[in-house]
Design a protein around this motif. Structure first.
Motif, PDB file in Angstrom:
ATOM      1  N   UNK A   1       0.793  -1.240   0.000  1.00 65.61           N
ATOM      2  CA  UNK A   1       0.000   0.000   0.000  1.00 65.61           C
ATOM      3  C   UNK A   1       0.825   1.290   0.000  1.00 65.61           C
ATOM      4  N   UNK A   2       1.860   1.381   0.824  1.00 62.84           N
ATOM      5  CA  UNK A   2       2.627   2.638   0.859  1.00 62.84           C
ATOM      6  C   UNK A   2       3.286   2.876  -0.494  1.00 62.84           C
ATOM      7  N   UNK A   3       3.802   1.798  -1.062  1.00 56.01           N
ATOM      8  CA  UNK A   3       4.409   1.899  -2.377  1.00 56.01           C
ATOM      9  C   UNK A   3       3.360   2.303  -3.417  1.00 56.01           C
ATOM     10  N   UNK A   4       2.200   1.660  -3.374  1.00 52.15           N
ATOM     11  CA  UNK A   4       1.138   1.970  -4.339  1.00 52.15           C
ATOM     12  C   UNK A   4       0.664   3.416  -4.172  1.00 52.15           C
ATOM     13  N   UNK A   5       0.613   3.872  -2.935  1.00 53.78           N
ATOM     14  CA  UNK A   5       0.169   5.245  -2.682  1.00 53.78           C
ATOM     15  C   UNK A   5       1.023   6.261  -3.410  1.00 53.78           C
ATOM     16  N   UNK A   6       2.346   6.138  -3.318  1.00 52.93           N
ATOM     17  CA  UNK A   6       3.203   7.102  -4.022  1.00 52.93           C
ATOM     18  C   UNK A   6       3.138   6.883  -5.535  1.00 52.93           C
ATOM     19  N   UNK A   7       2.906   5.659  -5.945  1.00 54.58           N
ATOM     20  CA  UNK A   7       2.747   5.421  -7.384  1.00 54.58           C
ATOM     21  C   UNK A   7       1.504   6.152  -7.898  1.00 54.58           C
ATOM     22  N   UNK A   8       0.431   6.046  -7.157  1.00 49.57           N
ATOM     23  CA  UNK A   8      -0.785   6.767  -7.569  1.00 49.57           C
ATOM     24  C   UNK A   8      -0.537   8.273  -7.609  1.00 49.57           C
ATOM     25  N   UNK A   9       0.348   8.755  -6.740  1.00 46.56           N
ATOM     26  CA  UNK A   9       0.633  10.200  -6.714  1.00 46.56           C
ATOM     27  C   UNK A   9       1.398  10.657  -7.949  1.00 46.56           C
ATOM     28  N   UNK A  10       2.379   9.861  -8.413  1.00 43.79           N
ATOM     29  CA  UNK A  10       3.271  10.419  -9.432  1.00 43.79           C
ATOM     30  C   UNK A  10       3.295   9.683 -10.777  1.00 43.79           C
ATOM     31  N   UNK A  11       2.651   8.543 -10.875  1.00 44.46           N
ATOM     32  CA  UNK A  11       2.747   7.772 -12.114  1.00 44.46           C
ATOM     33  C   UNK A  11       1.403   7.713 -12.840  1.00 44.46           C
TER      34      UNK A  11
ATOM     35  N   UNK B   1       6.941  -5.313   1.048  1.00 47.52           N
ATOM     36  CA  UNK B   1       8.311  -5.110   0.539  1.00 47.52           C
ATOM     37  C   UNK B   1       8.815  -3.793   1.136  1.00 47.52           C
ATOM     38  N   UNK B   2       8.532  -3.600   2.445  1.00 46.74           N
ATOM     39  CA  UNK B   2       8.780  -2.309   3.072  1.00 46.74           C
ATOM     40  C   UNK B   2      10.246  -1.935   3.151  1.00 46.74           C
ATOM     41  N   UNK B   3      10.463  -0.633   3.274  1.00 46.85           N
ATOM     42  CA  UNK B   3      11.801  -0.078   3.433  1.00 46.85           C
ATOM     43  C   UNK B   3      11.755   0.864   4.647  1.00 46.85           C
ATOM     44  N   UNK B   4      12.929   1.330   5.112  1.00 46.56           N
ATOM     45  CA  UNK B   4      12.909   2.325   6.183  1.00 46.56           C
ATOM     46  C   UNK B   4      12.092   3.570   5.805  1.00 46.56           C
TER      47      UNK B   4
END
Ligand SMILES: [Zn+2]
Length: 550
Positions: free
Chosen positions: A92-102, A251-254
């Motif tokens: 979800x966190x990854x998808x959230x930023x993808x929705x923001x910029x891609x 697939x979280x990161x810091x």
């Protein structure tokens, strides 16, 4: 199943009240058809909530009687209430930023994708990257994948990269390949593939698995800390709308961990996040004294993530027998067994849970061998090893999963949503894929998992997919793995809580647990399974607060 009122009331124990909470409830939900997912008290009518927790649950009479003058009371009008859904593997966190910029390329023709990319390019300074995601080669009407020429024609002056919905392959234009330093003659990197036209040997536009890193090195990461927080905020609303109250960042990161904390602090996090940490960061995490479980009930450090093989939707999962119609294609192993073992050992000894992406039967076998070796060499109490996806199984693998107490997180919505991809696996193989029936029969606590963006995250779609094993067009795939609605609800609630060591905190509606629940427009237990996906989510609550109201 249509219980009579007597059976219904007979199935309820006396009201149970959480002893620690002497104060009066802030909120009482009553006149509901509450499916608790608690075997001791399977049905209830009312819940009392205080400070984000369920303080009492039982019949209307028993619970309403606890109300104070200050208690807000909401009449559910007989609506069905379930525990909030837990998406045990998603991004979800990854998808959230993808929705923001891609650019969202979940479109139905190559022409539509070309025009969406062209439109974004027109607003982007020349030379800067134009990025897309959620492209699915099997969902366009063209009957062929995107080619380098399609992207060159649409966007000649910007490097373009479009990620496949599965997340393991990308499609790029010539300028993008140039920027990444890839020519027709560049060899495939280990664990990756750069596709070429078989006739001419020229780049076809597609790059898979580790070949993606050549692009990642040259695509500037322009996201700020605020962007990441915004991403969590955006996806929070999308998840809440469908009844999800917890999700694993698989697939979280810091950076994701920080984004979750920032969003939570800003009051924007609407689901409980179990944030996996990619193995690349494990050394610094361990030396900082961090391990699985650190955090609170909203943001918690999850398992260390390893990746064994490729993907199901992109046909790169490692199989013991080749893909249908492609006699030499067995898929890809991404990390070697020794690499998995050496990272796994570090994490295992430091008290981390481990979650390894393993789709194909060869990938699962390899991963289990690593887990078995770790447990044999350094036995740990209750390690809850996870097999992320765990798609294609056989009897031997199921027995070993059970013996280890491992947790599979199979794709919940694939059969329904990605039916057209099922042909690559064949009818016989499908009876051993997303194998919830096999897992539950063996007493294995499999979870609900969307893997969004690759899969849809709508819990009602997951129920329909798991119960009917039927896709959107009515094709049935692997009917032997069907489970009941009741089982699918457990898979999507309490089993997800178990997968993150939180079965005492959430996953069922019981006094003392968090008030995470969903109010549905119709009762899934009385619904025709072929229309489960149409059941409206009227309200979602997480921690005693409504996160979605229709
Ligand atoms: Zn994933």
């Amino acid at each position: 199943m249509n219980p009579t009122r007597r059976e219904f009331l007979g199935s309820m124990a006396a009201v149970s009240i959480f002893p620690m909470e002497a104060e009066k409830p802030e909120l009482i939900l009553f006149n509901g058809n509450v499916v608790t997912v608690n075997a001791r008290e399977p049905r209830a009518q009312a819940l009392a909530i205080s400070r984000g927790r369920i303080v009492a649950i039982g019949s209307d009479a028993d619970v309403l009687h606890l109300a104070a003058a200050s208690s807000q009371k909401i009449d559910l009008g007989g609506k069905t209430v379930l525990p909030g859904f837990i998406d045990a593997h998603s991004h979800p966190a990854m998808a959230g930023v993808m929705h923001l910029r891609m650019v969202d390329c979940d479109l139905r023709s190559i022409a539509a994708i070309q025009s969406a990319m062209r439109e974004r390019a027109a607003k982007t300074p020349a030379g800067e990257w134009v990025l897309g995601f959620k492209y699915d080669d099997t969902k366009t009407t063209d009957g062929r994948p995107l080619k380098i020429e399609d992207l060159d024609a649409a966007v000649p002056d910007h490097p373009v990269q479009i990620e496949h919905r599965g997340g393991h392959t990308v499609y790029c234009n010539s300028l993008a390949f140039q920027k990444a330093g890839i020519s027709d003659k560049t060899p495939d990197p280990p664990g990756g593939k750069i596709d070429r036209d078989p006739a001419t040997g020229k780049l076809s536009g597609r790059a898979a698995e580790s070949a993606r890193e050549l692009f990642n090195k040259v695509i500037p990461e322009k996201l700020t800390r605020d962007d990441h927080r915004e991403g969590v905020k955006l996806i929070s609303k999308m998840l809440a709308k469908t009844g999800i109250t917890s999700a694993t960042e698989a697939q979280g990161t810091p950076t994701d961990l920080l984004a979750y904390q920032d969003a939570h602090e800003a009051g924007e996090l609407l689901y409980r996040a179990y944030c996996f940490i990619n193995y690349r960061y494990i050394d610094s995490m361990i030396s900082a004294g961090v391990r699985t479980g650190l955090g609170d009930e909203w943001v918690r450090v999850g398992a260390m993530k390893l990746v064994c093989d490729g993907s199901i939707s992109e046909r790169t999962a490692r199989l013991s027998t080749p893909y249908e119609g492609r006699p030499n294609d067995y898929g890809i192993l991404v990390m070697t067994e020794e690499e998995l073992y050496s990272y796994g050992k570090k994490a295992h000894l430091a008290g981390w849970q481990i979650g390894t992406h393993a789709n194909g039967d060869v990938g699962i076998d390899t991963t289990l061998r690593v887990y078995e070796r770790l447990q044999k060499e350094s036995p740990r109490h209750d390690p809850r090893f996870r097999l992320e996806h765990c798609t294609l199984i056989n009897d031997d693998l199921v027995a070993r999963i059970k013996a280890l107490g491992a947790i599979p997180t199979p794709f919940s919505t694939y059969v329904y949503y990605h039916g057209e991809k099922m042909r690559n696996y064949g009818a016989e193989r499908l009876n051993h894929m997303f194998a919830l029936r096999s897992f539950l029969d063996a007493g294995i606590r499999a979870t609900q998992a969307s893997d969004y963006p690759p899969g849809e995250f709508i819990p009602m779609m997951a129920l329909q997919s798991e119960v009917t094993r039927t896709d959107m067009k009515g094709n049935v795939w692997g009917p032997k793995q069907r489970i009941t609605v009741q089982e699918a609800i457990r898979v999507g609630t309490i089993n997800g809580a178990y997968a993150s060591y939180e079965e005492n905190l959430k996953g069922s509606l019981e006094a003392g647990k968090v008030a995470d629940l969903v109010v549905l427009g119709r009762d899934p237990l009385k619904e025709d399974p072929s229309t489960l996906v149409t059941i409206p989510v009227e309200r979602t609550m997480a921690g005693g607060k409504w996160t979605w109201e229709a």
